[in-house]
Design a protein around this motif. Structure first.
Motif, PDB file in Angstrom:
ATOM      1  N   SER A 102       2.037   3.487  -5.126  1.00 38.50           N
ATOM      2  CA  SER A 102       1.755   2.649  -6.299  1.00 38.50           C
ATOM      3  C   SER A 102       2.953   1.809  -6.722  1.00 38.50           C
ATOM      4  O   SER A 102       3.099   1.492  -7.902  1.00 38.50           O
ATOM      5  N   ALA A 103       3.805   1.457  -5.786  1.00 36.44           N
ATOM      6  CA  ALA A 103       4.995   0.683  -6.109  1.00 36.44           C
ATOM      7  C   ALA A 103       4.759  -0.799  -5.827  1.00 36.44           C
ATOM      8  O   ALA A 103       3.642  -1.236  -5.560  1.00 36.44           O
ATOM      9  N   ALA A 104       5.836  -1.569  -5.882  1.00 33.61           N
ATOM     10  CA  ALA A 104       5.739  -3.005  -5.678  1.00 33.61           C
ATOM     11  C   ALA A 104       5.296  -3.329  -4.258  1.00 33.61           C
ATOM     12  O   ALA A 104       5.618  -2.619  -3.314  1.00 33.61           O
ATOM     13  N   THR A 105       4.562  -4.423  -4.133  1.00 30.30           N
ATOM     14  CA  THR A 105       4.133  -4.922  -2.832  1.00 30.30           C
ATOM     15  C   THR A 105       4.660  -6.337  -2.677  1.00 30.30           C
ATOM     16  O   THR A 105       4.256  -7.228  -3.421  1.00 30.30           O
ATOM     17  N   GLU A 106       5.558  -6.529  -1.736  1.00 31.41           N
ATOM     18  CA  GLU A 106       6.164  -7.847  -1.535  1.00 31.41           C
ATOM     19  C   GLU A 106       5.508  -8.508  -0.325  1.00 31.41           C
ATOM     20  O   GLU A 106       6.011  -8.462   0.794  1.00 31.41           O
ATOM     21  N   LEU A 107       4.352  -9.089  -0.573  1.00 31.88           N
ATOM     22  CA  LEU A 107       3.562  -9.709   0.487  1.00 31.88           C
ATOM     23  C   LEU A 107       3.415 -11.193   0.213  1.00 31.88           C
ATOM     24  O   LEU A 107       2.992 -11.596  -0.879  1.00 31.88           O
ATOM     25  N   ASN A 127      -1.571  -1.803  -6.809  1.00 32.32           N
ATOM     26  CA  ASN A 127      -0.417  -2.660  -6.551  1.00 32.32           C
ATOM     27  C   ASN A 127      -0.620  -4.064  -7.099  1.00 32.32           C
ATOM     28  O   ASN A 127      -1.739  -4.486  -7.419  1.00 32.32           O
ATOM     29  N   GLU A 128       0.482  -4.792  -7.190  1.00 33.59           N
ATOM     30  CA  GLU A 128       0.412  -6.182  -7.603  1.00 33.59           C
ATOM     31  C   GLU A 128       0.735  -7.082  -6.425  1.00 33.59           C
ATOM     32  O   GLU A 128       1.389  -6.669  -5.476  1.00 33.59           O
ATOM     33  N   LEU A 129       0.238  -8.294  -6.496  1.00 30.84           N
ATOM     34  CA  LEU A 129       0.522  -9.317  -5.498  1.00 30.84           C
ATOM     35  C   LEU A 129       1.193 -10.477  -6.213  1.00 30.84           C
ATOM     36  O   LEU A 129       0.590 -11.095  -7.097  1.00 30.84           O
ATOM     37  N   ASP A 130       2.441 -10.737  -5.840  1.00 34.94           N
ATOM     38  CA  ASP A 130       3.229 -11.782  -6.494  1.00 34.94           C
ATOM     39  C   ASP A 130       3.252 -11.586  -8.005  1.00 34.94           C
ATOM     40  O   ASP A 130       3.144 -12.542  -8.777  1.00 34.94           O
ATOM     41  N   GLY A 131       3.375 -10.325  -8.420  1.00 38.98           N
ATOM     42  CA  GLY A 131       3.532 -10.001  -9.834  1.00 38.98           C
ATOM     43  C   GLY A 131       2.254  -9.795 -10.602  1.00 38.98           C
ATOM     44  O   GLY A 131       2.289  -9.383 -11.765  1.00 38.98           O
ATOM     45  N   LEU A 132       1.096 -10.060 -10.000  1.00 37.34           N
ATOM     46  CA  LEU A 132      -0.171  -9.930 -10.704  1.00 37.34           C
ATOM     47  C   LEU A 132      -0.948  -8.746 -10.149  1.00 37.34           C
ATOM     48  O   LEU A 132      -1.332  -8.746  -8.974  1.00 37.34           O
TER      49      LEU A 132
END
Length: 756
Positions: free
Chosen positions: A228-233, A262-267
């Motif tokens: 459940s951490a950040a996703t840098e995609l 997770n979020e994608l580009d902060g969202l």
């Protein structure tokens, strides 16, 4: 017919939904998009030993004069606290579901049935629910047809107990094996995951079971393998790797997708309108439901500062159904405050109602009145077949296996040798005493008469305690072969502590010996110290060693070629996996499994997935960059040779990219083989972006007797040759390609194809 239109079974579903929605109050509409109550809070044991409805459940129904969905009515596990003493067994499932449904239908103004939503990660997570091997084991079979049959049987089992909707992890990929939920993935490759996702949906639909696919989207790409951490995609990586399985599932008819944490580009995904509406609905034409992951909407309060606004944010983005959150129940307030139009709520409620109509719940809301769906095979038989097909022979000296008549004494050692809980993975219900077959029991039952089988654990599953080592070494020294059952465990118990969404909590040490599962991520992928010392100590006796890895993730492996004559991965093979492992060890079954994920040498070299961008990196100074065992790898008890692939055409046009690719495969050994022939595409020039090393685009199973040859033929079309274009759609692009065939991703031969 007389009465309201929504009660007319001959009317179109759209008309029925419109009629029913037009009769609903704002409060009733809000009720249809909510799934707030834990299902196990809806019932309680009565003094007579039966089950009665709780006041909490009745109050929840009264709050909205109805209920959209009820999650986990029959779920049982340490998190829910439900077991055989107070839970719902198979014998009671349909009856209790009908009692709950009857209250909803008969105690509300419009009599709208409730959806029963159940976890089916690898079989129904309920008391007496039949377990399959975990998804990573399913992926290792490279056999979607077998899985489709199992999905149909599991869906039939669910429906017979009153369930309607199966929540199944299918969309995540193992891009970082440190992630504790690796076991829930079919593997690291988007094409392989897409094939199994399609098979899942098709099988479940045949059993009239709706499937909600988890998790949409990119959850398997969190940084550092952290749950459940950040996703840098970037958008391209998302489309090329992480959306293929979802696209396949939607095409196959999935009833829903679950918006990930997770979020994608902060969202966050649950509030991501470009993802849930722009891509899923407008571009893909999807008309099913979007369900939030458990409590995901409440996390939006961090952004909005207001739970009412958080609910409005998720609804506006395209989320139709909440799960356990406190925000969606306040959507009426969001509408009256002008935070979201009532028409948006109508759209979400209509999707939930549409699913109920499509499942026939208005005509037959009760399980007791449904005809039982018959499947060709029982779930248990299919579970064992999957377990047998999932065993991957990673290393073999050519002599140690299969175990033959010269073996008269077998030492079965290791912490996983005699434990059913260590075989069945996370998200499992308590098992009845005596259920299952451990590896130790499987070997004892499969061993010929007169063969002695001894056993010692040798060490604990975790830690560095070596006090039990001498007993195991003594047994090994006196044996003709030592089978070491090592790996990990996702077994929860009463001492495990949990987050509010059911994930296991970890601190400085893993809970209850867990080394895998939701919330149980690893920084170091090596086997624990005591397990490695056990291998060395047993190998030092000179007795031939077979290592069997029972695991929910690929552990980083040292070079075991001097320590073990054979190394197998059995993943978490399910309750009866011990029998499947024994069949392979004794040669009653040939090893058929192929790696659905690359096995690293160490955590320090991650990532090692095979389909990274082709920058031709040569490796670190202190170790290679390549995997210990690559994607697609798997040995057999014989030898197989491959000819060069041939194409029916060496040039195709963009508007007619059809051709065939053929390769001859020969069994050059003395035993039969089931060979998985793999097809990869490698872009040499052209295209919209930097190419990947190679990409799996097909596979075929070829069964060969000793000395037999056969031709594997692949039909190539736009789907095979397609790639993600500049506008992030999938299309065929001009350029030079290499079509490769072989037994694994690192052992291929190719032939050139021009696309123009």
């Amino acid at each position: 017919m007389s009465g309201p239109l929504y009660r007319d079974p001959d009317a179109p579903v759209g008309a029925r939904v419109g009629d029913l929605l037009g009769r609903m109050t704002l409060r009733e509409k809000v009720g249809q998009v909510n799934q707030r109550l834990y299902g196990w809070d809806a019932y309680e044991r009565t003094p007579s030993g039966g089950h009665g409805l709780t006041d909490v459940f009745r109050a929840e129904v009264d709050a909205s004069d109805g209920m959209g969905a009820l999650y986990g009515l029959q779920r049982a596990d340490p998190w829910s606290g439900v077991g055989f003493a107070d839970g719902i067994t198979a014998a009671d499932g349909a009856r209790v579901a009908d009692e709950v449904q009857r209250h909803v239908v008969e105690s509300t103004r419009l009599g709208v049935p409730v959806l029963f939503v159940e976890e089916v990660p690898h079989g129904h997570q309920a008391l007496d629910g039949t377990l399959l091997p975990v998804n990573l084991g399913v992926g290792a079979t490279w056999d979607p047809a077998l899985y489709e049959a199992a999905a149909e049987a599991a869906g039939a089992e669910l429906r017979a107990r009153g369930g309607h909707v199966a929540l199944v992890s299918a969309l995540d990929l193992v891009r970082d094996p440190r992630w504790g939920r690796a076991e829930e993935c079919y593997g690291e490759d988007p094409y392989l995951a897409a094939q199994f996702t399609q098979a899942l949906v098709r099988g479940m639909r045949r059993a009239d079971t709706a499937v909600v696919l988890k998790h949409f989207a990119g959850q398997g790409a969190t940084v550092g393998g952290r749950n459940s951490a950040a996703t840098e995609l970037g958008p391209r990586e998302l489309h090329e790797i992480h959306l293929a399985a979802a696209r396949a599932g939607v095409r196959a008819g999935a009833a829903g997708v679950m918006a990930a944490y997770n979020e994608l580009d902060g969202l966050p995904c649950v509030a991501n309108e470009p993802l849930l509406t722009g891509l899923l609905r407008e571009r893909w034409g999807y008309d099913g439901i979007v369900m939030a992951d458990g409590g995901a909407i409440d996390r939006l309060v961090r952004l909005t500062g207001d739970p009412v606004a958080a609910g409005a944010m998720a609804l506006s983005a395209g989320c139709d159904l909440g799960l356990w959150d406190a925000c969606f129940p306040r959507l009426a307030e969001a509408v009256t405050r002008g935070l979201v139009p009532e028409a948006t709520l109508d759209t979400a409620a209509a999707r939930v109602l549409t699913l109920k109509f499509r499942l026939g719940l208005f005509e037959q809301p009760y399980a007791s009145g449904r005809a039982t769906h018959e499947t060709p095979y029982p779930v248990r038989e299919l579970s064992e077949r999957i377990a047998r097909a999932s065993v991957v022979l990673l290393e073999h000296d050519g002599n140690t296996l299969p175990l033959g008549p010269a073996v008269r004494r077998i030492a079965v050692l290791g912490p996983g040798a005699d434990s059913v809980p260590h075989q069945i993975g996370d998200y499992t219900a308590p098992q009845r005493p005596g259920t299952g077959v451990t590896v130790l029991r499987g070997i004892r039952e499969a061993a010929p008469a007169g063969v002695e089988v001894t056993h010692a654990a040798g060490c604990a599953l975790t830690g560095a305690d070596l006090s039990a080592l001498p007993e195991a070494v003594a047994l090994a020294a006196a044996a003709d072969v030592a089978v070491l059952v090592l790996g990990g465990s996702s077994a929860r118990d009463g001492e495990t502590t949990f987050d509010d969404n059911g994930a296991a909590q970890v601190g400085s040490a893993t809970p209850s010996g867990m080394t895998c599962g939701e919330g149980v991520d690893l920084a170091e992928l090596s086997l624990p110290v005591a397990q490695l010392r056990l291998i060395d100590a047993v190998a030092a006796t000179g007795t031939p060693v077979v290592v069997v890895l029972v695991q929910g993730r690929p552990h980083a492996l040292p070079d075991l070629s001097r320590s073990a004559g054979a190394v197998l991965s059995a993943w978490y093979p399910g309750p009866w996996g011990g029998r499947a492992v024994a069949d392979v060890l004794f040669g009653r079954a040939e090893p058929e499994g192929r790696l659905p994920v690359s096995v690293p040498r160490s955590a320090a070299q991650l990532p090692v997935f095979y389909n990274g961008k082709d920058h031709r990196y040569r490796g670190y100074v202190d170790q290679p960059a390549s995997a210990r065992h690559p994607f697609g790898h798997g040995l057999s008890y014989t030898s197989v040779s491959y000819g060069e692939p041939t194409l029916s055409r060496t040039y195709v046009s963009l508007d007619s990219p059809e051709l065939t690719c053929a390769v001859t495969v020969t069994n050059t050994g003395r035993r039969p083989v089931s060979e998985t022939v793999q097809l990869y595409v490698r872009r040499l020039s052209g295209g919209s972006s930097w190419p990947r090393t190679r990409e799996l685009r097909g596979f075929a199973r070829v069964r060969l007797a000793p000395g037999e040859s056969a031709e594997a033929v692949f039909d190539i079309d736009a789907d095979t040759l397609g790639s993600v274009t500049r506008d992030l759609t999938v299309g065929v692009e001009p350029g030079e390609l290499l079509l490769e065939t072989g037994p694994s991703s690192d052992r291929t031969s190719g032939v050139s194809l021009t696309v123009g």
